[in-house]
Scaffold this motif. Structure first.
Motif, PDB file in Angstrom:
ATOM      1  N   GLN A 150       0.840  -1.203   0.000  1.00 48.80           N
ATOM      2  CA  GLN A 150       0.000   0.000   0.000  1.00 48.80           C
ATOM      3  C   GLN A 150       0.876   1.254   0.000  1.00 48.80           C
ATOM      4  O   GLN A 150       0.579   2.247  -0.695  1.00 48.80           O
ATOM      5  N   ARG A 151       1.953   1.211   0.763  1.00 51.53           N
ATOM      6  CA  ARG A 151       2.906   2.337   0.798  1.00 51.53           C
ATOM      7  C   ARG A 151       3.477   2.595  -0.591  1.00 51.53           C
ATOM      8  O   ARG A 151       3.508   3.739  -1.056  1.00 51.53           O
ATOM      9  N   GLN A 152       3.922   1.539  -1.264  1.00 58.46           N
ATOM     10  CA  GLN A 152       4.470   1.681  -2.614  1.00 58.46           C
ATOM     11  C   GLN A 152       3.437   2.261  -3.573  1.00 58.46           C
ATOM     12  O   GLN A 152       3.738   3.148  -4.383  1.00 58.46           O
ATOM     13  N   TYR A 153       2.211   1.759  -3.479  1.00 61.02           N
ATOM     14  CA  TYR A 153       1.135   2.202  -4.372  1.00 61.02           C
ATOM     15  C   TYR A 153       0.826   3.690  -4.165  1.00 61.02           C
ATOM     16  O   TYR A 153       0.716   4.453  -5.140  1.00 61.02           O
ATOM     17  N   LEU A 154       0.700   4.123  -2.906  1.00 65.65           N
ATOM     18  CA  LEU A 154       0.362   5.520  -2.620  1.00 65.65           C
ATOM     19  C   LEU A 154       1.479   6.475  -3.036  1.00 65.65           C
ATOM     20  O   LEU A 154       1.212   7.590  -3.503  1.00 65.65           O
ATOM     21  N   LEU A 155       2.739   6.042  -2.862  1.00 67.17           N
ATOM     22  CA  LEU A 155       3.861   6.867  -3.318  1.00 67.17           C
ATOM     23  C   LEU A 155       3.856   6.984  -4.840  1.00 67.17           C
ATOM     24  O   LEU A 155       4.065   8.070  -5.397  1.00 67.17           O
ATOM     25  N   LYS A 156       3.595   5.878  -5.524  1.00 69.12           N
ATOM     26  CA  LYS A 156       3.557   5.891  -6.989  1.00 69.12           C
ATOM     27  C   LYS A 156       2.450   6.810  -7.498  1.00 69.12           C
ATOM     28  O   LYS A 156       2.625   7.524  -8.498  1.00 69.12           O
ATOM     29  N   LYS A 157       1.308   6.812  -6.792  1.00 73.57           N
ATOM     30  CA  LYS A 157       0.172   7.652  -7.192  1.00 73.57           C
ATOM     31  C   LYS A 157       0.309   9.092  -6.694  1.00 73.57           C
ATOM     32  O   LYS A 157      -0.567   9.915  -6.919  1.00 73.57           O
ATOM     33  N   LYS A 158       1.421   9.359  -5.976  1.00 71.51           N
ATOM     34  CA  LYS A 158       1.710  10.704  -5.442  1.00 71.51           C
ATOM     35  C   LYS A 158       0.631  11.220  -4.474  1.00 71.51           C
ATOM     36  O   LYS A 158       0.392  12.417  -4.361  1.00 71.51           O
ATOM     37  N   LYS A 159      -0.001  10.278  -3.763  1.00 76.28           N
ATOM     38  CA  LYS A 159      -0.973  10.662  -2.731  1.00 76.28           C
ATOM     39  C   LYS A 159      -0.280  10.979  -1.410  1.00 76.28           C
ATOM     40  O   LYS A 159      -0.852  11.615  -0.534  1.00 76.28           O
ATOM     41  N   ILE A 160       0.951  10.470  -1.248  1.00 74.31           N
ATOM     42  CA  ILE A 160       1.737  10.703  -0.033  1.00 74.31           C
ATOM     43  C   ILE A 160       3.175  11.034  -0.434  1.00 74.31           C
ATOM     44  O   ILE A 160       3.571  10.819  -1.584  1.00 74.31           O
ATOM     45  N   LYS A 161       3.948  11.548   0.540  1.00 74.73           N
ATOM     46  CA  LYS A 161       5.357  11.858   0.313  1.00 74.73           C
ATOM     47  C   LYS A 161       6.183  11.166   1.394  1.00 74.73           C
ATOM     48  O   LYS A 161       5.657  10.813   2.455  1.00 74.73           O
ATOM     49  N   LEU A 178      -2.773   4.235   9.818  1.00 75.95           N
ATOM     50  CA  LEU A 178      -2.101   2.972   9.549  1.00 75.95           C
ATOM     51  C   LEU A 178      -2.500   2.480   8.171  1.00 75.95           C
ATOM     52  O   LEU A 178      -3.688   2.504   7.820  1.00 75.95           O
ATOM     53  N   ILE A 179      -1.520   2.056   7.389  1.00 78.67           N
ATOM     54  CA  ILE A 179      -1.821   1.502   6.067  1.00 78.67           C
ATOM     55  C   ILE A 179      -1.109   0.162   5.899  1.00 78.67           C
ATOM     56  O   ILE A 179       0.000  -0.035   6.363  1.00 78.67           O
ATOM     57  N   ASN A 180      -1.800  -0.748   5.251  1.00 75.53           N
ATOM     58  CA  ASN A 180      -1.190  -2.003   4.801  1.00 75.53           C
ATOM     59  C   ASN A 180      -2.056  -2.548   3.675  1.00 75.53           C
ATOM     60  O   ASN A 180      -2.932  -1.836   3.161  1.00 75.53           O
ATOM     61  N   ALA A 181      -1.807  -3.782   3.278  1.00 72.74           N
ATOM     62  CA  ALA A 181      -2.561  -4.351   2.159  1.00 72.74           C
ATOM     63  C   ALA A 181      -4.068  -4.329   2.409  1.00 72.74           C
ATOM     64  O   ALA A 181      -4.862  -4.191   1.473  1.00 72.74           O
ATOM     65  N   MET A 182      -4.463  -4.458   3.667  1.00 75.88           N
ATOM     66  CA  MET A 182      -5.886  -4.499   4.015  1.00 75.88           C
ATOM     67  C   MET A 182      -6.461  -3.120   4.330  1.00 75.88           C
ATOM     68  O   MET A 182      -7.664  -2.918   4.214  1.00 75.88           O
ATOM     69  N   ASN A 183      -5.620  -2.196   4.763  1.00 80.34           N
ATOM     70  CA  ASN A 183      -6.087  -0.868   5.185  1.00 80.34           C
ATOM     71  C   ASN A 183      -5.615   0.185   4.194  1.00 80.34           C
ATOM     72  O   ASN A 183      -4.429   0.519   4.138  1.00 80.34           O
ATOM     73  N   ASP A 184      -6.562   0.717   3.427  1.00 78.85           N
ATOM     74  CA  ASP A 184      -6.244   1.723   2.418  1.00 78.85           C
ATOM     75  C   ASP A 184      -6.015   3.081   3.070  1.00 78.85           C
ATOM     76  O   ASP A 184      -6.331   3.299   4.241  1.00 78.85           O
ATOM     77  N   PHE A 185      -5.505   4.000   2.269  1.00 78.47           N
ATOM     78  CA  PHE A 185      -5.441   5.408   2.665  1.00 78.47           C
ATOM     79  C   PHE A 185      -6.867   5.907   2.890  1.00 78.47           C
ATOM     80  O   PHE A 185      -7.735   5.768   2.036  1.00 78.47           O
ATOM     81  N   ASP A 186      -7.115   6.480   4.074  1.00 78.00           N
ATOM     82  CA  ASP A 186      -8.467   6.947   4.410  1.00 78.00           C
ATOM     83  C   ASP A 186      -8.342   8.079   5.414  1.00 78.00           C
ATOM     84  O   ASP A 186      -8.153   7.846   6.607  1.00 78.00           O
ATOM     85  N   ASP A 187      -8.466   9.330   4.938  1.00 77.22           N
ATOM     86  CA  ASP A 187      -8.252  10.452   5.859  1.00 77.22           C
ATOM     87  C   ASP A 187      -9.454  10.720   6.759  1.00 77.22           C
ATOM     88  O   ASP A 187      -9.485  11.706   7.495  1.00 77.22           O
ATOM     89  N   MET A 188     -10.437   9.819   6.727  1.00 72.79           N
ATOM     90  CA  MET A 188     -11.523   9.876   7.704  1.00 72.79           C
ATOM     91  C   MET A 188     -11.240   8.963   8.898  1.00 72.79           C
ATOM     92  O   MET A 188     -11.863   9.074   9.938  1.00 72.79           O
ATOM     93  N   PHE A 189     -10.281   8.048   8.709  1.00 69.54           N
ATOM     94  CA  PHE A 189      -9.988   7.058   9.757  1.00 69.54           C
ATOM     95  C   PHE A 189      -8.576   7.309  10.272  1.00 69.54           C
ATOM     96  O   PHE A 189      -7.628   6.633   9.884  1.00 69.54           O
ATOM     97  N   ILE A 190      -8.448   8.338  11.114  1.00 78.55           N
ATOM     98  CA  ILE A 190      -7.120   8.767  11.547  1.00 78.55           C
ATOM     99  C   ILE A 190      -7.079   8.912  13.068  1.00 78.55           C
ATOM    100  O   ILE A 190      -8.112   8.979  13.735  1.00 78.55           O
ATOM    101  N   TYR A 191      -5.857   8.963  13.591  1.00 78.48           N
ATOM    102  CA  TYR A 191      -5.636   9.110  15.029  1.00 78.48           C
ATOM    103  C   TYR A 191      -4.921  10.430  15.303  1.00 78.48           C
ATOM    104  O   TYR A 191      -4.022  10.824  14.554  1.00 78.48           O
ATOM    105  N   SER A 192      -5.307  11.078  16.390  1.00 76.43           N
ATOM    106  CA  SER A 192      -4.556  12.244  16.854  1.00 76.43           C
ATOM    107  C   SER A 192      -3.187  11.788  17.334  1.00 76.43           C
ATOM    108  O   SER A 192      -3.042  10.696  17.891  1.00 76.43           O
ATOM    109  N   ILE A 193      -2.171  12.623  17.136  1.00 76.42           N
ATOM    110  CA  ILE A 193      -0.814  12.290  17.580  1.00 76.42           C
ATOM    111  C   ILE A 193      -0.774  12.028  19.085  1.00 76.42           C
ATOM    112  O   ILE A 193       0.060  11.276  19.586  1.00 76.42           O
ATOM    113  N   ASP A 194      -1.730  12.592  19.823  1.00 72.17           N
ATOM    114  CA  ASP A 194      -1.797  12.394  21.275  1.00 72.17           C
ATOM    115  C   ASP A 194      -2.223  10.986  21.670  1.00 72.17           C
ATOM    116  O   ASP A 194      -2.187  10.637  22.857  1.00 72.17           O
TER     117      ASP A 194
END
Length: 207
Positions: A150-161, A178-194
């Motif tokens: 998933q990391r490779q895919y998102l970098l290739k698509k320039k969605k992340i840096k 968190l991203i992996n093969a099962m968990n896609d990029f989803d900016d609705m499902f995020i955690y606060s740094i705290d």
């Protein structure tokens, strides 16, 4: 003999990021000096999986091309808190089935999930790569343990840096996911740094 594992997302009988999974398997065989590989798509088709819904398709294999498979219904895990855990010697550059060291680190922690720190640099959780939010942009640590599909895919698509994310600058980021093969990029499902329960005080670490 070492065993390796691939976990592939199957949704409504469709394989996701198959090209990336197959490339990683092929690279594993090549790295360890073995000719040929295993064909993940053929293995899937032999199962005649005809169930709709979300599944994790696990392929456990060795370099003699012995293969075991599991098809497991999947739900995204809910994690309440995280802890930074330092391990400067841990190496997970290939997707080994043996996760004893990862489980040991988790058991010693006091949180639902760990974030592994190597030489002051943020790497991965015990089961995923990480993305960190600064402003409107998402960044993934250059210092990953495993270069996930998933990391490779998102970098290739320039969605992340990529960025150097360290104990010294982690507080510059507001959220993470968190991203992996099962968990896609989803900016609705995020955690606060705290949600990381042992964030460092800047004064403790030298720049």
């Amino acid at each position: 003999m070492s065993q390796f594992i691939e976990s592939i997302k199957i949704e409504d009988q469709e394989l996701f990021l198959l090209e990336y999974h197959q490339k990683r398997v092929d690279q594993t065989f090549t790295h360890f000096g073995k000719e040929g590989s295993i064909d993940l798509e053929k293995i899937f088709k032999k199962l005649e999986h005809d169930e709709d819904g979300l599944y994790k398709f696990k392929i456990i294999y060795d370099l003699d091309k012995r293969v075991r498979t599991q098809m497991i219904p999947y739900a995204i895990p809910e994690i309440l808190d995280f802890q930074l855990v330092e391990n400067n010697s841990f190496d997970y550059s290939f997707k080994f089935e043996d996760r004893k060291e990862l489980e040991k680190m988790k058991m010693k922690s006091r949180a639902g999930e760990i974030i592994i720190v190597k030489n002051n640099h943020i790497t991965d959780t015990s089961f995923s790569n990480l993305l960190f939010l600064k402003g409107k942009d998402w960044y993934t640590p250059k210092t990953y343990l495993l270069n996930g599909v998933q990391r490779q895919y998102l970098l290739k698509k320039k969605k992340i840096k990529e960025a150097d994310i360290t104990l010294q600058n982690i507080k510059e980021y507001s959220h993470f996911q968190l991203i992996n093969a099962m968990n896609d990029f989803d900016d609705m499902f995020i955690y606060s740094i705290d949600k990381i329960n042992n964030l460092p005080e800047k004064s403790i670490y030298k720049n």
